[in-house]
Design a protein around this motif. Structure first.
Motif, mmCIF file in Angstrom:
data_model
loop_
_atom_site.group_PDB
_atom_site.id
_atom_site.type_symbol
_atom_site.label_atom_id
_atom_site.label_comp_id
_atom_site.label_asym_id
_atom_site.label_seq_id
_atom_site.Cartn_x
_atom_site.Cartn_y
_atom_site.Cartn_z
ATOM 1 N N ASP A 48 49.269 18.679 30.940
ATOM 2 C CA ASP A 48 50.308 18.125 31.812
ATOM 3 C C ASP A 48 51.531 19.026 31.923
ATOM 4 O OD1 ASP A 48 51.314 17.817 29.278
ATOM 5 O OD2 ASP A 48 51.720 15.662 29.435
ATOM 6 N N ARG A 49 51.378 20.305 31.569
ATOM 7 C CA ARG A 49 52.532 21.217 31.587
ATOM 8 C C ARG A 49 52.204 22.487 32.365
ATOM 9 N NH1 ARG A 49 54.875 19.652 25.595
ATOM 10 N NH2 ARG A 49 54.294 17.479 25.878
ATOM 11 N N THR A 50 53.185 22.952 33.124
ATOM 12 C CA THR A 50 53.002 24.124 33.972
ATOM 13 C C THR A 50 54.197 25.048 33.837
ATOM 14 O OG1 THR A 50 51.681 22.897 35.604
ATOM 15 C CG2 THR A 50 52.696 24.942 36.340
ATOM 16 N N VAL A 51 53.918 26.343 33.756
ATOM 17 C CA VAL A 51 54.972 27.364 33.814
ATOM 18 C C VAL A 51 54.754 28.163 35.087
ATOM 19 C CG1 VAL A 51 56.041 29.350 32.699
ATOM 20 C CG2 VAL A 51 55.083 27.501 31.299
ATOM 21 N N THR A 52 55.800 28.278 35.906
ATOM 22 C CA THR A 52 55.734 29.022 37.162
ATOM 23 C C THR A 52 56.865 30.037 37.189
ATOM 24 O OG1 THR A 52 54.866 27.061 38.284
ATOM 25 C CG2 THR A 52 55.704 28.854 39.670
ATOM 26 N N ARG A 53 56.523 31.266 37.523
ATOM 27 C CA ARG A 53 57.517 32.346 37.592
ATOM 28 C C ARG A 53 58.093 32.419 38.995
ATOM 29 N NH1 ARG A 53 58.076 36.325 34.032
ATOM 30 N NH2 ARG A 53 56.048 35.802 33.115
ATOM 31 N N THR A 54 59.428 32.413 39.116
ATOM 32 C CA THR A 54 60.074 32.575 40.410
ATOM 33 C C THR A 54 60.363 34.061 40.638
ATOM 34 O OG1 THR A 54 62.294 32.269 39.495
ATOM 35 C CG2 THR A 54 61.128 30.304 40.232
ATOM 36 N N THR A 55 60.076 34.527 41.827
ATOM 37 C CA THR A 55 60.258 35.953 42.141
ATOM 38 C C THR A 55 61.242 36.181 43.279
ATOM 39 O OG1 THR A 55 58.313 35.868 43.598
ATOM 40 C CG2 THR A 55 57.957 36.562 41.311
ATOM 41 N N THR A 56 61.738 35.110 43.882
ATOM 42 C CA THR A 56 62.752 35.234 44.928
ATOM 43 C C THR A 56 64.008 34.502 44.467
ATOM 44 O OG1 THR A 56 61.930 33.247 46.052
ATOM 45 C CG2 THR A 56 61.023 35.365 46.754
ATOM 46 N N GLY A 57 65.153 34.973 44.959
ATOM 47 C CA GLY A 57 66.410 34.369 44.531
ATOM 48 C C GLY A 57 66.662 34.674 43.063
ATOM 49 N N VAL A 58 67.125 33.685 42.317
ATOM 50 C CA VAL A 58 67.356 33.852 40.889
ATOM 51 C C VAL A 58 66.004 33.833 40.186
ATOM 52 C CG1 VAL A 58 68.462 32.909 38.838
ATOM 53 C CG2 VAL A 58 69.594 32.727 41.065
ATOM 54 N N GLN A 59 65.668 34.920 39.516
ATOM 55 C CA GLN A 59 64.362 35.015 38.878
ATOM 56 C C GLN A 59 64.356 34.287 37.542
ATOM 57 O OE1 GLN A 59 62.837 38.991 38.731
ATOM 58 N NE2 GLN A 59 63.178 39.378 40.894
ATOM 59 N N GLY A 60 63.199 33.710 37.215
ATOM 60 C CA GLY A 60 63.092 32.998 35.952
ATOM 61 C C GLY A 60 61.781 32.262 35.848
ATOM 62 N N LEU A 61 61.721 31.324 34.911
ATOM 63 C CA LEU A 61 60.546 30.504 34.673
ATOM 64 C C LEU A 61 60.915 29.045 34.891
ATOM 65 C CD1 LEU A 61 59.257 32.079 31.317
ATOM 66 C CD2 LEU A 61 58.462 32.610 33.641
ATOM 67 N N VAL A 62 60.135 28.345 35.682
ATOM 68 C CA VAL A 62 60.262 26.904 35.826
ATOM 69 C C VAL A 62 59.178 26.271 34.958
ATOM 70 C CG1 VAL A 62 60.192 24.926 37.373
ATOM 71 C CG2 VAL A 62 61.145 27.106 38.172
ATOM 72 N N VAL A 63 59.594 25.481 33.972
ATOM 73 C CA VAL A 63 58.651 24.827 33.063
ATOM 74 C C VAL A 63 58.674 23.339 33.373
ATOM 75 C CG1 VAL A 63 57.950 24.502 30.675
ATOM 76 C CG2 VAL A 63 59.175 26.585 31.335
ATOM 77 N N SER A 64 57.520 22.807 33.810
ATOM 78 C CA SER A 64 57.416 21.412 34.217
ATOM 79 C C SER A 64 56.477 20.660 33.291
ATOM 80 C CB SER A 64 56.886 21.315 35.656
ATOM 81 O OG SER A 64 57.709 22.032 36.547
ATOM 82 N N GLY A 65 56.778 19.370 33.082
ATOM 83 C CA GLY A 65 55.943 18.567 32.204
ATOM 84 C C GLY A 65 56.221 17.086 32.380
ATOM 85 N N PRO A 66 55.886 16.292 31.376
ATOM 86 C CA PRO A 66 55.923 14.840 31.518
ATOM 87 C C PRO A 66 57.307 14.238 31.725
ATOM 88 C CG PRO A 66 55.447 15.468 29.248
ATOM 89 C CD PRO A 66 55.338 16.706 30.062
ATOM 90 N N THR A 67 58.377 14.944 31.374
ATOM 91 C CA THR A 67 59.724 14.380 31.535
ATOM 92 C C THR A 67 60.567 15.145 32.547
ATOM 93 O OG1 THR A 67 60.581 15.659 29.653
ATOM 94 C CG2 THR A 67 59.722 13.451 29.180
ATOM 95 N N GLY A 68 59.911 15.974 33.364
ATOM 96 C CA GLY A 68 60.643 16.717 34.375
ATOM 97 C C GLY A 68 60.454 18.214 34.222
ATOM 98 N N SER A 69 61.452 18.969 34.652
ATOM 99 C CA SER A 69 61.344 20.420 34.594
ATOM 100 C C SER A 69 62.664 21.033 34.163
ATOM 101 C CB SER A 69 60.929 20.992 35.953
ATOM 102 O OG SER A 69 61.898 20.710 36.944
ATOM 103 N N VAL A 70 62.574 22.266 33.630
ATOM 104 C CA VAL A 70 63.746 23.014 33.203
ATOM 105 C C VAL A 70 63.578 24.452 33.686
ATOM 106 C CG1 VAL A 70 62.765 23.628 30.945
ATOM 107 C CG2 VAL A 70 65.258 23.555 31.232
ATOM 108 N N PHE A 71 64.691 25.105 34.025
ATOM 109 C CA PHE A 71 64.658 26.477 34.531
ATOM 110 C C PHE A 71 65.219 27.429 33.486
ATOM 111 C CE2 PHE A 71 66.735 30.032 36.825
ATOM 112 C CZ PHE A 71 65.598 30.585 37.413
#
Length: 211
Positions: A48-71
């Motif tokens: 139930d957890r996903t890590v997605t790398r952003t490559t446009t705008g502010v670069q970073g990792l979006v970590v999503s899971g059962p209680t929402g997401s954090v950047f």
């Protein structure tokens, strides 16, 4: 010089509360599989957890899971790792360049809503050639993990932590020069950090962490 400081700009402010949720730490040496590597993949989903790398705008990792997401904002090079059967997420942020640079490890805490990023360790490595921080997790569910970071001449930042909210379970020794392989271990009564056959630190097993 070894720097063992909490993360500042990289980590969401606030210390984790002691979670009421019980955890299971099975007895035995912690998992030291070669598969435990930091990932640079653009996106990974585990359970139930996903890590997605952003490559446009502010670069970073979006970590999503059962209680929402954090950047997590990338300030150098960001990598990540899933551990245990509950797919806990660790993040490694490393400075760029060939010379000395900081290696910082944090954990994504899904026991809060929204989730928060918790600091685990930060050390100064003498060069980019120094190995990345090592992680081992307890056998079974992986509800605890052992982490340490090579600096070039020593290893620093040793500790055993809860995998759900990053609470320290057993602080390690000061930076030391390794003379053997490092292991985490759980016994019926203790959590231990070992170098070969030598126990570097041992702490009483927390109540409610059945083995």
């Amino acid at each position: 010089m070894v720097v063992c400081a909490v993360l500042t700009a990289l980590v969401t402010a606030g210390a984790p509360a002691l979670a009421a949720n019980p955890i299971t730490i099975s007895n035995g040496l912690f998992n030291n599989s070669a598969a435990l590597a930091w990932s640079s993949a653009p996106a990974t989903t585990m359970g139930d957890r996903t890590v997605t790398r952003t490559t446009t705008g502010v670069q970073g990792l979006v970590v999503s899971g059962p209680t929402g997401s954090v950047f997590h904002q990338t300030l150098g090079v960001s990598r990540y790792m899933f551990i245990g059967t509950h797919n806990y997420v660790l993040i490694l942020e490393s400075s760029t360049g060939a010379g000395p640079g900081t290696r910082s490890v944090s954990l994504v805490d899904f026991t809060t809503t929204p989730p928060a990023e918790r600091p685990i360790l930060s050390v100064l490595a003498s060069s980019a050639a120094v190995s990345s921080p090592g992680v081992q997790f307890s056998v079974g569910t992986g509800d605890a993990f052992f982490v340490f970071a090579p600096t070039g001449t020593t290893v620093a930042g040793l500790g055993i932590y809860r995998s759900d909210n990053g609470t320290i379970l057993c602080p390690g020794p000061p930076p030391l020069t390794p003379t053997g392989q490092l292991f985490g271990e759980a016994t019926a009564t203790q959590l231990r950090m070992k170098m070969g056959g030598t126990v570097l630190a041992a702490c009483a097993r927390p109540p409610g962490t059945s083995g």
